[in-house]
Design a protein around this motif. Structure first.
Motif, mmCIF file in Angstrom:
data_model
loop_
_atom_site.group_PDB
_atom_site.id
_atom_site.type_symbol
_atom_site.label_atom_id
_atom_site.label_comp_id
_atom_site.label_asym_id
_atom_site.label_seq_id
_atom_site.Cartn_x
_atom_site.Cartn_y
_atom_site.Cartn_z
ATOM 1 N N TRP B 5 -26.298 8.912 19.149
ATOM 2 C CA TRP B 5 -24.909 8.581 18.858
ATOM 3 C C TRP B 5 -24.245 7.922 20.066
ATOM 4 N N LEU B 6 -24.562 8.412 21.263
ATOM 5 C CA LEU B 6 -23.999 7.806 22.479
ATOM 6 C C LEU B 6 -24.423 6.356 22.603
ATOM 7 N N VAL B 7 -25.708 6.099 22.331
ATOM 8 C CA VAL B 7 -26.208 4.727 22.438
ATOM 9 C C VAL B 7 -25.529 3.843 21.400
ATOM 10 N N VAL B 8 -25.458 4.344 20.160
ATOM 11 C CA VAL B 8 -24.828 3.572 19.086
ATOM 12 C C VAL B 8 -23.393 3.232 19.476
ATOM 13 N N ARG B 9 -22.673 4.229 19.976
ATOM 14 C CA ARG B 9 -21.277 4.022 20.303
ATOM 15 C C ARG B 9 -21.106 2.989 21.416
ATOM 16 N N ARG B 10 -21.977 3.092 22.434
ATOM 17 C CA ARG B 10 -21.868 2.134 23.523
ATOM 18 C C ARG B 10 -22.125 0.708 23.044
ATOM 19 N N GLU B 11 -23.205 0.566 22.262
ATOM 20 C CA GLU B 11 -23.536 -0.762 21.747
ATOM 21 C C GLU B 11 -22.356 -1.322 20.957
ATOM 22 N N SER B 225 -33.407 8.958 30.741
ATOM 23 C CA SER B 225 -32.599 9.969 30.048
ATOM 24 C C SER B 225 -32.831 9.967 28.540
ATOM 25 N N VAL B 226 -33.134 8.801 27.978
ATOM 26 C CA VAL B 226 -33.219 8.639 26.531
ATOM 27 C C VAL B 226 -34.610 8.155 26.193
ATOM 28 N N ARG B 227 -35.175 8.667 25.105
ATOM 29 C CA ARG B 227 -36.481 8.148 24.709
ATOM 30 C C ARG B 227 -36.336 6.696 24.245
ATOM 31 N N PRO B 228 -37.317 5.847 24.553
ATOM 32 C CA PRO B 228 -37.190 4.438 24.169
ATOM 33 C C PRO B 228 -36.925 4.265 22.672
ATOM 34 N N PHE B 229 -37.533 5.105 21.866
ATOM 35 C CA PHE B 229 -37.333 4.989 20.420
ATOM 36 C C PHE B 229 -35.868 5.219 20.062
ATOM 37 N N THR B 230 -35.255 6.231 20.691
ATOM 38 C CA THR B 230 -33.839 6.515 20.440
ATOM 39 C C THR B 230 -32.978 5.336 20.880
ATOM 40 N N LEU B 231 -33.316 4.788 22.025
ATOM 41 C CA LEU B 231 -32.544 3.662 22.551
ATOM 42 C C LEU B 231 -32.631 2.465 21.601
ATOM 43 N N LEU B 232 -33.847 2.200 21.126
ATOM 44 C CA LEU B 232 -34.058 1.069 20.222
ATOM 45 C C LEU B 232 -33.301 1.271 18.916
ATOM 46 N N LEU B 233 -33.451 2.471 18.360
ATOM 47 C CA LEU B 233 -32.794 2.768 17.090
ATOM 48 C C LEU B 233 -31.277 2.687 17.251
ATOM 49 N N GLY B 234 -30.785 3.239 18.365
ATOM 50 C CA GLY B 234 -29.346 3.211 18.620
ATOM 51 C C GLY B 234 -28.829 1.791 18.711
ATOM 52 N N LYS B 235 -29.626 0.936 19.334
ATOM 53 C CA LYS B 235 -29.259 -0.466 19.469
ATOM 54 C C LYS B 235 -29.169 -1.126 18.100
ATOM 55 N N ILE B 236 -30.199 -0.895 17.273
ATOM 56 C CA ILE B 236 -30.226 -1.541 15.962
ATOM 57 C C ILE B 236 -29.042 -1.057 15.124
ATOM 58 N N ILE B 237 -28.792 0.248 15.150
ATOM 59 C CA ILE B 237 -27.688 0.784 14.354
ATOM 60 C C ILE B 237 -26.351 0.277 14.902
ATOM 61 N N GLY B 238 -26.214 0.299 16.225
ATOM 62 C CA GLY B 238 -24.948 -0.124 16.836
ATOM 63 C C GLY B 238 -24.625 -1.575 16.529
ATOM 64 N N VAL B 239 -25.616 -2.445 16.705
ATOM 65 C CA VAL B 239 -25.378 -3.866 16.431
ATOM 66 C C VAL B 239 -25.158 -4.073 14.933
#
Lengths: 314, 440
Positions: B5-11, B225-239
């Motif tokens: 959620w943090l990654v999504v929000r930042r993106e 801090s974040v698993r790459p998969f989480t980061l990638l998924l967060g990016k896709i969802i955020g964008v």
């Protein structure tokens, strides 16, 4: 009524913060880390040394759980690394950067939240740390608008903001001017004094001698030397002494008795053979009537040891 | 708060507040409105230059009157041509003289009139004069040849091809399938086009986001801090959320702007009704509108809309994941991206062309199979939805899309976790293939 186990009973408090046991890692054909073992000493900053491409970064990436070892085990306070441990580790990679379009404050809060802090706590600590580095005024600035030195300091704050138990710094001083480097060094030492374990990775030996009491030297993925810096230097003594003297010249008798090296106007290095003692040399010097100003054993610098070991094994 | 959620929000936040995003979101509808205004002005531009035409009607074709229109004024004269000649040209009375000779043979299919003018009359004016003469000549011939008006009118037959699906019962509602397929084609192409655009625009945005983190070297800090998969998924969802915000904003703003434009400029902003169709007779128009509303009402909106959203999500995830994988394999030089993005852009463009073909022939085997083939389905199937494709096709296509999208996200995360730490040089497709199975 049964007693529930307290959290501390599972992780032994006396266990080293990090223990690396027979860890190996390959990328395809290339062996990056080959059966490396070491444990964090209790009260020392650990210097992780090695030439470029030796496997330092590969090893660090496994400790920070970015990658997993092919073989062996890494223990954090006696427990195998798991998903919780990254919040206990602060990592300043050699290849580092920040989001250029984010504001300083917001960026620190984001990175701290990723490490498990609440937004409020993250903000409180971010402000505190910025004040320490006299950067309070930069809260609403974009990273892009900061000087390179300020960016490095913000980066350092991001590394330590969650109060990690283990701090891993990969070439932390590269690109810093002397003033900022000193300030960062002071902060590292302060954190270390307050109980944070520190792994310091570099190939700059003079920095190691300043900061580390314990080193692990890696070359070609293998751990080729480790121990306390003072012990290692002793281990590499070459039974050589430096004499500083007063007077015209040295008597020929000395030259006939010992091998003399690097003579200058007032100093000379004397090489002893195996089994010969410094005290005997000193006695001989006195007997010869030489006016002694100084007499000291020559310890090899870490740099010399490093080059020696690396070139021997390499 | 979870890291995803943090990654999504930042993106999301860092993108949405960017000036370029705000400008694009606001200016696109304004630009479109401006385009409509200008296009309308151009199309409806009438010659404000008043031209008077003298008419010598020896055949008495017009019997003394031609209604004036759009800056053309007709004046019947009985003077001989010679007198008039001096009177034409600038500052003189007439822009031209129309000479209609007597009609010798009403059965002749050729008739020649003369338009004498020193000025160049606009093509439009010439065409209008010709049309006037043709119409008048027709009236004249009907009279002269003694043809019955009604008989003549019955020659023009309006043929309608009624298409009925074999599976619907004969006594089913008399749904006008031809209209339905026209509507289907319209909606289908809009949907397919929307998919095509958003896959490109937002897929590229994900790719740039990945490349930005890699070239900025922040990625290693983040993945400690974040698993790459989480980061990638967060990016896709955020964008994706950014894209959705933009599309929703446009969906509200574009009709709003067009409405405002219509209000202020008194234009008919409906793009379906181009200004070059003024000859449509109002009755026909009325029935068209009725058919259109009926046709739109007949569509299975409760299937089309949810399906469209599902395809949108599936297609976006699939292609965004691929773009992210490519972004992670990129070197520090952003300009090198071409050779790696081509393998992704080719299926998108192919799908777009197949979609156009599928609108023509929604049940051809090309259309059917490519709407199940997962790389094409997100663009082709939405275009077919309005044609009421069999349920099994929709279901198997959706299943294929989602399984494939999940597989792509998984595969992309395998490439991504290695690619983002591989600084410096661009990696090859072969490297990326190896990374999928590599341990890390």
């Amino acid at each position: 009524m049964t007693l529930s186990a307290s959290p501390t009973s599972t992780a032994a408090p006396s266990a080293p913060v990090i223990e690396v046991r027979n860890v190996s890692k390959s990328y395809g054909e290339k062996v990056a880390v080959d059966d490396v073992s070491f444990a964090m000493p209790p009260d020392a900053i650990l210097g992780l040394l090695g030439p470029n491409g030796a496997g330092k970064t590969s090893l660090i990436r496994m400790i920070t759980t970015i990658t997993a070892p092919d073989g062996g085990q890494i223990l954090f306070r006696g427990a195998p690394l798991n998903g919780y441990h990254p919040t206990q580790i602060g990592y300043l990679p050699e290849e580092r950067g920040l989001y250029k379009q984010m504001y300083v404050g917001e960026q620190l809060i984001y990175l701290a939240q990723l490490k498990g802090l609440t937004a409020a706590e993250a903000e409180r600590r971010a402000r505190e740390w910025l004040a320490t580095f006299e950067l309070e005024g930069q809260w609403k600035k974009k990273i892009d608008e900061l000087s390179k030195g300020m960016q490095q300091q913000v980066q350092f704050i991001a590394t330590v903001i969650h109060d990690p138990k283990l701090l891993i710094l990969d070439e932390p001083f590269s690109g810093l001017d002397p003033v900022n480097a000193n300030r960062m060094r002071a902060e590292i030492l302060r954190l270390h004094a307050s109980g944070t374990a520190v792994i310091f990775s570099t190939h700059r030996m003079e920095q190691v001698e300043e900061l580390c009491e314990y080193i692990v030297l890696i070359n070609h993925g293998r751990n080729i030397l480790q121990g306390k810096v003072s012990d290692i230097r002793r281990q590499f003594v070459e039974n050589r002494y430096r004499l500083t003297y007063h007077g015209e010249s040295l008597p020929d008798a000395l030259g006939q008795r010992y091998e003399l090296l690097n003579p200058t106007v007032s100093t000379v290095d004397i090489q002893l053979q195996a089994g010969e003692e410094g005290n005997d040399l000193l006695r001989t010097l006195l007997d010869l009537g030489i006016q002694i100003q100084g007499f000291q054993e020559l310890l090899p610098s870490l740099n010399e040891i490093f080059i020696k070991r690396v070139s021997v094994v390499g | 708060m979870s890291n995803l959620w943090l990654v999504v929000r930042r993106e999301y936040i860092t993108r949405v507040r960017r000036r370029s995003f705000i400008l694009a979101t606001l200016l696109t509808p304004i630009g479109l409105a401006l385009f409509v205004v200008i296009a309308n002005a151009v199309f409806t531009y009438s010659n404000d230059d008043v031209q008077r035409i003298a008419v010598i009607d020896d055949a008495d074709l017009f019997r003394g009157t031609i209604p004036d229109e759009n800056g053309l004024y007709f004046k019947f004269v009985n003077e001989p041509l010679e007198n008039l000649r001096e009177d034409t040209g600038e500052d003189r009375g007439y822009a031209g003289i129309l000479v209609i000779p007597e009609i010798v043979n009403p059965r002749s299919r050729n008739f020649r009139v003369q338009l004498l003018s020193d000025e160049t009359l606009s093509i439009d004016a010439q065409a209008r004069i010709r049309g006037r003469v043709e119409d008048a000549l027709r009236e004249y011939k009907i009279k002269a040849l003694d043809i019955d008006q009604a008989t003549l009118a019955s020659l023009d037959t309006d043929v309608t091809v009624t298409v009925r699906s074999l599976t619907t019962t004969e006594d089913g509602e008399s749904d006008d399938r031809s209209m339905a397929s026209a509507i289907g084609a319209g909606i289908g192409s809009v949907m397919g086009f929307l998919m095509y655009i958003s896959v490109f625009v937002y897929g590229m945005m994900v790719m740039r986001s990945v490349m930005e983190e890699k070239t900025n070297r922040i990625v290693e800090v983040v993945i400690s801090s974040v698993r790459p998969f989480t980061l990638l998924l967060g990016k896709i969802i955020g964008v994706g959320a950014v894209g959705l915000t933009q599309v929703l904003a446009w969906m509200v703003m574009i009709p709003g702007m067009l409405f405002l434009v219509g209000l202020f400029f008194g234009l008919d902003a409906d793009p379906g009704q181009m200004p070059n169709s003024p000859d449509m007779d109002p009755e026909e128009m009325q029935s068209m509108v009725e058919k259109l509303t009926a046709g739109l009402g007949d569509l299975n909106w409760w299937i089309i809309l949810p399906c469209f959203i599902l395809y949108f999500l599936g297609g976006y995830f699939m292609y965004a994941a691929l773009f992210a994988a490519v972004g992670s394999a990129m070197g520090d030089d952003m300009g090198e991206s071409q050779s790696l993005t081509i393998p992704i852009t080719i299926p998108v463009i192919l799908a777009f062309y197949i979609m156009m073909a599928a609108i023509q022939n929604p049940n051809s085997s090309l259309a059917v199979w490519s709407s199940i083939f997962p790389l094409f389905a997100p663009i082709v199937m939405p275009a077919r939805l309005a044609f009421d494709p069999p349920l099994w096709q929709v279901l198997s296509s959706l299943l294929a899309v989602f399984l494939f999208a999940a597989a792509m996200v998984w595969m992309a995360s395998r490439i991504y976790r290695i690619g983002i730490l591989n600084y410096g040089k661009k990696s090859s497709l072969k490297d990326m293939g190896r990374w999928i199975t590599a341990k890390y």
